[in-house]
Structures are given as C-alpha cells and as structure tokens.
Design an enzyme around this catalytic site. Sequence first.
Site, mmCIF file in Angstrom:
data_model
loop_
_atom_site.group_PDB
_atom_site.id
_atom_site.type_symbol
_atom_site.label_atom_id
_atom_site.label_comp_id
_atom_site.label_asym_id
_atom_site.label_seq_id
_atom_site.Cartn_x
_atom_site.Cartn_y
_atom_site.Cartn_z
ATOM 1 N N TYR A 66 0.816 -1.221 0.000
ATOM 2 C CA TYR A 66 0.000 0.000 0.000
ATOM 3 C C TYR A 66 0.847 1.267 0.000
ATOM 4 C CZ TYR A 66 -3.999 -3.000 0.866
ATOM 5 O OH TYR A 66 -4.967 -3.943 0.748
ATOM 6 N N TYR B 257 -11.490 -6.673 7.972
ATOM 7 C CA TYR B 257 -10.372 -6.886 7.055
ATOM 8 C C TYR B 257 -10.110 -8.377 6.958
ATOM 9 C CZ TYR B 257 -5.944 -7.083 4.741
ATOM 10 O OH TYR B 257 -4.963 -7.394 3.831
ATOM 11 N N LYS C 181 -0.794 -15.682 10.231
ATOM 12 C CA LYS C 181 0.103 -14.755 10.943
ATOM 13 C C LYS C 181 0.983 -15.423 12.005
ATOM 14 C CE LYS C 181 -1.625 -10.411 9.486
ATOM 15 N NZ LYS C 181 -2.962 -9.990 9.106
HETATM 16 C C1 LIG Z 1 -3.603 -10.191 7.791
HETATM 17 C C2 LIG Z 1 -4.991 -10.687 7.779
HETATM 18 C C3 LIG Z 1 -5.486 -11.422 6.687
HETATM 19 C C4 LIG Z 1 -4.663 -11.692 5.446
HETATM 20 O O1 LIG Z 1 -3.554 -12.486 5.685
HETATM 21 P P1 LIG Z 1 -2.326 -12.466 4.622
HETATM 22 O O2 LIG Z 1 -1.395 -13.486 5.162
HETATM 23 O O3 LIG Z 1 -1.782 -11.079 4.638
HETATM 24 O O4 LIG Z 1 -2.894 -12.843 3.301
HETATM 25 C C5 LIG Z 1 -6.778 -11.886 6.757
HETATM 26 N N1 LIG Z 1 -7.556 -11.640 7.831
HETATM 27 C C6 LIG Z 1 -7.115 -10.955 8.905
HETATM 28 C C7 LIG Z 1 -8.009 -10.747 10.071
HETATM 29 C C8 LIG Z 1 -5.822 -10.442 8.906
HETATM 30 O O5 LIG Z 1 -5.388 -9.719 9.952
#
Ligand SMILES: *Cc1c(COP(=O)(O)O)cnc(C)c1O
Length: 444
Positions: A31, A159, A288
Amino acid sequence: MLSYQFCHQVTTATITAQDLAFDRHHLWHPYTSLRNPLPTYPVVAAAGCELELADGRKLIDGMSSWWCAIHGYNVPELNAAAKVQLDHMSHVMFGGITHPPAVALARRLVEITPGALQRVFLADSGSVSVEVAMKMAIQYQYARGERGRNKFLTFRGGYHGDTTGPMSVCDPVNGMHVLFAGFLPTHHFVDRPPAGQHTPLDKSYLRSLDELFTKHAHESAAFICEPGVQGAGGMHFYNLSYLDHVRRLCDEHGLLLIYDEIATGFGRTGALFVSEIAATPDILTLGKALTGGYLTLAATLCTDHVAETIGNSDVPNLMHGPTFMGNPLACSVAVASINLLFSRDWRAQVENIGQLLDRYLAPAAALAMVTDVRVLGAIGVIETEQPVDQAVIQAFFVDEGVWIRPFGKLIYLMPPFVITDGQLRQLCAVVIEACSVPKNFSAA
Ligand SMILES: *Cc1c(COP(=O)(O)O)cnc(C)c1O
C-alpha cells in the site's frame, strides 16, 4: 564455495545507497505510493524484540511484524526446527503425498482449537485461507442443494485479506470497493458492533442483525467476521455476546459462521483463540502467528459436519489445492512455535503486557490530539483526532529507537509476548511523546 558464502554475507548484512534507489524504483511495498514512495528503513537483522538497521541502530519492535512474531526474532527453538527440517526436505508436493510436519501440525491444531473443528486445510497465506473458507461455505450450500446461496454477510469495518474473495468482504470504504466495482463480487454488510469489549448489548443493533438475515439470508452461504477484534479495519474491539446472536441467526437461517482469527489467534487477545470464549464457528481461519512469524502459512479448519456434507455431494472434493500446500518447512516451524508458546506461561505474559499498556498509555487520554486509548490482551491502541503524517511520525519513532507503524488515526502496539517491561515502557513513552504538543504529527 568460499566466494559464494562471502557474497551471501555481503548481500544480507549491508545495503548501499544504490540498493535503496533500486528498491525505490523497482520494488512494490505494501500500500505504498508509486509516485512518491515514503522512505523504507533497511533492516539487516532481528533478534529478541529488536530490529537492527543497516547503520547498526537497534529499534524496539512494537509491531510483531503485523501480529506474527509472538516469540520475537531469531528464536533458537524455531531456528532449530527450520534447520532440522531443511536437512530432511524443504518442500514436496501435497497431492498424493503426506509428511510428518503436516500431520503433526494438523494434529496440534485440532487439539488446541475448539473441539468441533476437526478438519484442517493448510493454505499458503492468510488471504488464501479466507478464500478457502469462502469456497468451503459455497460448496457446503451446493451440497445441500442450495445452489443460489452465493453471498456472504459481514460487518462493516472488517479486514480479511487482499485477494479478490477476502477483499469483497473487507470494509467497502477501506477496501476500495468503488475502485474494483464490476470486478469484485458484492455481498451484504451491516454496521459493525458498537465499540467496547464490555459495552452492554444494544437492542437496536441486535435488530439490525435480525434485519440483515431476514433480507439476505436466503441468498447467503455464511456470515464471516473477525471475532471480538477488527484488526486492520480499525483496531475495533466489541462485545463477544453479539456473536451469540449471530450464531443463533446463522443456525435459524441455514448459514455457516466463519471466524477469521488470522490476527487474533495464538494468544494475542488473552484467549488462545477468541473461538474458545465466543460462540463456536463452523469454519476458522488461522495465519500470521501460526509460524511465529517465520514463514508464510495459514490454515482453514472446519467441523466434521461441514466436511461430511461436502463429501456426500456429487462434487465430494474441495476445489482448492495450492502448489505450496502444507509446506513442510513452514509446518515444522509452526509446530515448534506452538510448542514454544505452550512451554511458557503465555497467558501471564499477555496479561502482564495488557496491564503495562494500560498503565503506560493511560496518560495519552489527557492529550489534545488523542480521542481514545484502549487495550485488549497484548494490543494497545491510541486513536488520534486527525490522521497522522506517516512519514514524519515514522522518522520520529526510528530516531527514538522504536519500530511502530501507525496507519490513519491509529497508533497501536502489539509487541512480541517476550518483550521486557523496560522495552514496553520505552515504546509507550515514545508514543506519548509523539502525541504530545508541540510534536503533534497530525497530517492535517
Ligand atoms: C492479515 C490478515 C489477513 C490476510 O492475511 P495475509 O497473510 O496477509 O494474506 C486476513 N484476515 C485478517 C483478520 C488479517 O489480519
């Protein structure tokens, strides 16, 4: 061989002005404006809770590299797991093959997530795991003969990732749905629950949930949300009891409930998973912190009921299978990361971080540019009246020896669980300083 090693060391340990210029002209960053990219800071090493810049300065990490590095960096246990696995095999296809790291990880995930979640799909990133969750829900409805149920219900302000499926259920404004109009599928949104994890339930808000389902459930496959904490969509905390209501509505109307715990999973909020203290989902996505921030890996878990329903249809296979599915290196590190988490009193660590964030960030509430200070688990958030000037505040933070990356009106901390009290006090002190007059880094 020698010269290769020499070369390797040089390229990882130093960065030249030409390298930075090359980066600026050729490399996309997340971004980031192409016309006028903000500065990037060259990091050459990281250990414990510190990132080391190319010029030797060390920054205390307040971000855990976007929720991931819960054990900090250069973690001996995770390094060892990666090295051992590397000498066995770093990757092998998952079609027609299985391997010990994938089985060990799936077993662990089934053990530590709520009992109903028994089936594991190992995806290669968070966004992909959400794509898989959405496809699972569509195939589940297809299997039940519900061919018209191809919409999703969700909260505004969410998100879920950057690929097309997840983006279509991200907040329509933050997610730039206008820019992608005609490309993105359209789904049905309801306002997000009122702010505050302890705020009593709002009856009129519950009615808006009822209305959403009354209007759109017949054409919808699932409700998808981040339970309790909306992350990148605004660091918004809400009362988990709303999810009891959503769960009831899903059951009444034949929808599945999907929780995206890619950010909240593995202890960040004080619970191992929010799913264990909220109404249980049918499908759960994790990512994550799954590998402790070492490698990209995510997982989509579902109940036996979901898997068996799909399995009993005329299309009994889930239509997804990425090249790097179940990557052994990532799975090994993930198992080591989970074991390391459980070898420590992570609940006490997270609780302690929460108490210190409460104490050290409290003075911010009195500052003119601050509109809210909130803490949940090991997440501390300061909301400012105006969006902050990212380039200016970032430079200030680096000068002060901390790595914090605000966005919009949010300056937030989610440090590794192993951060020391002194490091955390320093992070908070710099945040308070940044919000104080005459600093005032507002973009306005
Ligand atoms: C970071 C995130 C995603 C996306 O994960 P990526 O590994 O960046 O594709 C999806 N949902 C939530 C809640 C996130 O924090």
